[in-house]
Design a protein around this motif. Structure first.
Motif, PDB file in Angstrom:
ATOM      1  N   ARG A 508       1.030  -1.217   0.257  1.00 50.08           N
ATOM      2  CA  ARG A 508       0.046   0.464  -0.117  1.00 50.08           C
ATOM      3  C   ARG A 508       0.676   1.607   0.127  1.00 50.08           C
ATOM      4  NH1 ARG A 508      -3.612  -2.025   4.754  1.00 50.08           N
ATOM      5  NH2 ARG A 508      -2.426  -0.274   5.881  1.00 50.08           N
ATOM      6  N   ALA A 509       1.527   1.333   0.904  1.00 52.35           N
ATOM      7  CA  ALA A 509       2.901   2.521   0.691  1.00 52.35           C
ATOM      8  C   ALA A 509       3.174   2.463  -1.118  1.00 52.35           C
ATOM      9  CB  ALA A 509       3.685   2.448   1.702  1.00 52.35           C
ATOM     10  N   GLU A 512       1.313   4.624  -2.803  1.00 51.42           N
ATOM     11  CA  GLU A 512       0.793   6.182  -2.244  1.00 51.42           C
ATOM     12  C   GLU A 512       1.975   6.873  -2.972  1.00 51.42           C
ATOM     13  OE1 GLU A 512       0.204   9.018   1.793  1.00 51.42           O
ATOM     14  OE2 GLU A 512      -0.366   6.812   2.082  1.00 51.42           O
ATOM     15  N   TYR A 515       0.103   6.883  -6.969  1.00 54.49           N
ATOM     16  CA  TYR A 515      -0.760   7.993  -6.844  1.00 54.49           C
ATOM     17  C   TYR A 515      -1.157   9.305  -6.163  1.00 54.49           C
ATOM     18  CZ  TYR A 515      -2.570   4.728 -10.307  1.00 54.49           C
ATOM     19  OH  TYR A 515      -2.881   4.096 -11.906  1.00 54.49           O
ATOM     20  N   GLY A 516      -0.196   9.378  -4.814  1.00 50.04           N
ATOM     21  CA  GLY A 516       0.033  10.560  -4.338  1.00 50.04           C
ATOM     22  C   GLY A 516      -1.383  10.193  -3.379  1.00 50.04           C
ATOM     23  N   ALA A 517      -1.451  10.587  -2.141  1.00 46.69           N
ATOM     24  CA  ALA A 517      -2.567  10.781  -0.977  1.00 46.69           C
ATOM     25  C   ALA A 517      -3.840  11.118  -1.738  1.00 46.69           C
ATOM     26  CB  ALA A 517      -2.273  12.379  -0.136  1.00 46.69           C
ATOM     27  N   SER A 518      -3.683  12.237  -2.529  1.00 50.03           N
ATOM     28  CA  SER A 518      -4.714  12.213  -3.248  1.00 50.03           C
ATOM     29  C   SER A 518      -5.992  11.228  -4.233  1.00 50.03           C
ATOM     30  CB  SER A 518      -5.277  14.180  -3.725  1.00 50.03           C
ATOM     31  OG  SER A 518      -3.860  13.387  -5.209  1.00 50.03           O
ATOM     32  N   ILE A 520      -4.773   8.197  -3.283  1.00 52.36           N
ATOM     33  CA  ILE A 520      -6.001   7.454  -2.697  1.00 52.36           C
ATOM     34  C   ILE A 520      -7.438   7.288  -1.736  1.00 52.36           C
ATOM     35  CG2 ILE A 520      -5.152   6.052  -0.263  1.00 52.36           C
ATOM     36  CD1 ILE A 520      -3.344   4.926  -2.485  1.00 52.36           C
ATOM     37  N   SER A 521      -7.344   8.727  -1.781  1.00 50.98           N
ATOM     38  CA  SER A 521      -8.766   9.371  -1.740  1.00 50.98           C
ATOM     39  C   SER A 521      -9.557   8.436  -2.573  1.00 50.98           C
ATOM     40  CB  SER A 521      -8.215  11.032  -1.292  1.00 50.98           C
ATOM     41  OG  SER A 521      -7.724  11.064   0.367  1.00 50.98           O
ATOM     42  N   GLN A 524     -10.508   5.470  -2.551  1.00 57.34           N
ATOM     43  CA  GLN A 524     -11.529   5.456  -0.751  1.00 57.34           C
ATOM     44  C   GLN A 524     -12.859   5.372  -1.775  1.00 57.34           C
ATOM     45  OE1 GLN A 524      -9.061   7.655   1.721  1.00 57.34           O
ATOM     46  NE2 GLN A 524      -8.243   5.418   2.941  1.00 57.34           N
ATOM     47  N   ILE A 542      -5.950  -0.624  -0.562  1.00 59.06           N
ATOM     48  CA  ILE A 542      -6.065   1.326  -0.138  1.00 59.06           C
ATOM     49  C   ILE A 542      -6.077   0.450   1.620  1.00 59.06           C
ATOM     50  CG2 ILE A 542      -7.077   2.221  -2.028  1.00 59.06           C
ATOM     51  CD1 ILE A 542      -9.399   1.579  -0.602  1.00 59.06           C
TER      52      ILE A 542
END
Length: 549
Positions: A508-509, A512, A515-518, A520-521, A524, A542
């Motif tokens: 998972r790391a 990220e 694709y970056g935190a955005s 991943i969001s 989600q 995720i």
């Protein structure tokens, strides 16, 4: 064309006869293998394991789990390398009893045969049934058109197969779709995604989606699912751009994509795939398989660039690579096993293993063209091991498997002394123009550290596996740090952190980092729309939001 699909309400069903294991001593003893996968990286735990025999039972089990907010882990053959099928609590649904072939179909305008099967059918069994035309199980199954397709198929003089060849043929068809599996021949035929015609999926609440390719297409980056109770669920697709490489990292997302592609490669986080329909391809009448031996790594890589160039008349089925350390393993294993590798010399530093098909009238022209490219890069057909039949290919595959066998043996020895030791194998792919530099980056990084390693894999797709082989617990930490370094470099070059093995719980790391935190969001948000209680395959791909963990 529409971006809307209407879910099917599941039938009420008696689940009292579904095989269910709840005794913890029995789970940890008799069913211990159901708490693990091929990554051997997690200590699995589960309250119960259930074994449905059909889609209706899957739907009933999911409906109950949804009502009680019970976490559910979906299991296929557990051949994955990322911990995706390992349960960490709740219920495990294992599909091993869903093993029926369902129907044959034929699409006239594409001249394409396809075969449908339950999710628990192994790829090996499906391919064997197709290639041998041993399809008695399909008699009187399906619609009249599907029965006619079966009759037509059985009269075909040619041999057909499912052309994507994941290394692990014991994988189940539901699993290879959920992970968008691929293999060496992905170079020519693409990944599993390209051959999926239809799937049926049980959602978290037990509702069922029947998705045929081409029926439901995104509009303005959005799908709408009308649930069986009449409510509409809007699914907004992630806005990130996927790499232009072989890729099995994260949810598939394009503005005008097919709904079926959202579920393919989703690693089971959006629903339980119960039915899979896969396209088939005619086997070529003639193949030539070659192991070409090169005096340097640069010669081998330059050969790959030339032979896969658009203007090359030799069109490869696959192109594989073995670096210097891999060759040492092959020589040692071959020597101990009493196996001769024809034409390999003491000064061989790299191998390119490839295959192409031909028709008789083209053979001389293709051989001459191949010889010219080999000569250009300091080798020749006389200095290569070549075969013209499937038997010779199997011998070469045996030699190829000397490498993972050796690596696994070394890891087992070291793990006995250092508990944390495990193989650390990369899964990155980069664009064509980045291959040379990325390979040199691998080698220079590892050589500088003195880390033991071996490089081999699908060079045709710029997808090389680096197996780092730690000697102790400290080198395990170094290897994991290297993995992140290699992942970030692949992303910088426009590549992917996972070309075929997926993300699962282990990586998972790295997703990220891609694709970056955005990104991943956004993934989600897709998950939350389709699985609002977040019960399916928690921890895969995720992070689990705090309110569900």
């Amino acid at each position: 064309m529409t971006n809307r699909i209407v879910a099917i309400k599941p039938d009420d069903i008696d689940l009292s006869q579904v095989k269910t294991v709840i005794d913890q001593s029995e789970i940890t003893d008799t069913y211990a293998l159901y708490l693990d996968d091929e990554s051997h990286s997690f200590d699995g735990a589960v309250e119960k394991i259930v074994f449905p025999s059909n889609e209706a039972e899957v739907a009933g089990i999911m409906k109950l789990a949804f009502e009680s907010s019970t976490a559910v882990t979906i299991q296929g053959g557990r051949t994955g390398l990322t911990g995706a099928a390992v349960p960490l609590g709740g219920t495990a649904i294992n599909l091993e009893k869903m093993t029926n072939l369902l129907y044959m179909d034929y699409t006239k305008d594409e001249e394409l045969y396809s075969i449908a099967a339950d999710a628990g059918v192994t790829l090996e069994d499906l391919v064997r049934a197709v290639t041998t035309k041993n399809l008695v199980a399909l008699e009187n199954k399906g619609t009249e058109n599907q029965q006619a397709a079966l009759s037509k198929f059985l009269e075909e003089p040619d041999t057909f197969t499912f052309p994507v060849d994941p290394t692990e043929m014991s994988a189940w068809v539901g699993g290879i779709v959920a992970c968008n599996a691929s293999g060496a021949k992905t170079f020519k035929y693409g990944a599993v995604r390209d051959w999926v015609r239809r799937i049926r999926v049980v959602l978290a609440n037990g509702d069922i989606l029947d998705i045929n390719r081409g029926d439901v297409i995104a509009k303005d980056g959005k799908f709408v699912i009308t649930m069986s109770n009449g409510t509409d669920v809007e699914v907004n697709l992630p806005s990130y751009k996927m790499p232009k490489t072989k890729n099995a990292a994260g949810l598939f997302s394009k503005p005008d994509m097919d709904l079926i592609d959202l579920f393919i490669g989703s690693e089971g986080i959006l629903g339980v795939i119960t039915l899979v329909e896969l396209g088939l391809h005619k086997l070529p009448a003639n193949i030539m398989t070659v192991m070409a031996f090169f005096p340097s790594e640069d010669d081998a890589v330059d050969f790959v660039y030339d032979i896969r160039a658009p203007e090359s008349i030799v069109k490869m089925d696959f192109i594989e690579y073995f670096g210097p350390n891999a060759i040492k393993m092959i020589k040692e294993k071959a020597s101990s096993a009493g196996v001769t590798v024809p034409a390999m010399k003491d000064d061989t530093k790299a191998i390119v293993f490839f295959e192409f098909s031909y028709v008789e009238e083209q053979m001389e022209e293709l051989i001459m063209a191949l010889e010219m490219v080999l000569n250009k890069h300091n080798t020749s057909s006389e200095s290569s091991w070549a075969g013209l039949d499937w038997t010779e290919l199997e011998k070469m595959k045996m030699v190829r498997h000397f490498i993972p066998e050796t690596v696994n043996g070394l890891i087992a020895q070291r793990k006995a002394e250092y508990h944390k030791v495990h193989k650390i194998g990369t899964d990155m792919a980069v664009p064509d123009e980045a291959l040379r530099n990325y390979l040199k980056f691998y080698r220079s990084t590892l050589e500088e550290q003195g880390m033991e390693y071996v490089i081999f894999g699908h060079i045709g797709n710029n997808h090389l596996h680096v197996n780092m082989i730690p000697r102790n617990n400290e080198e395990v930490e170094q290897g994991m740090n290297n993995y992140m370094t290699f992942a970030k470099r692949a992303v910088e070059l426009g590549g992917t952190v996972a070309a075929e093995h997926g993300i699962g719980k282990l990586k998972r790391a790295f997703l990220e980092a891609m694709y970056g935190a955005s990104g991943i969001s956004e993934m989600q948000a897709v998950k939350l729309a389709i699985d609002p209680k977040w019960i399916i395959n928690r921890g895969n791909m995720i992070p689990v939001p705090a309110e569900f963990s």
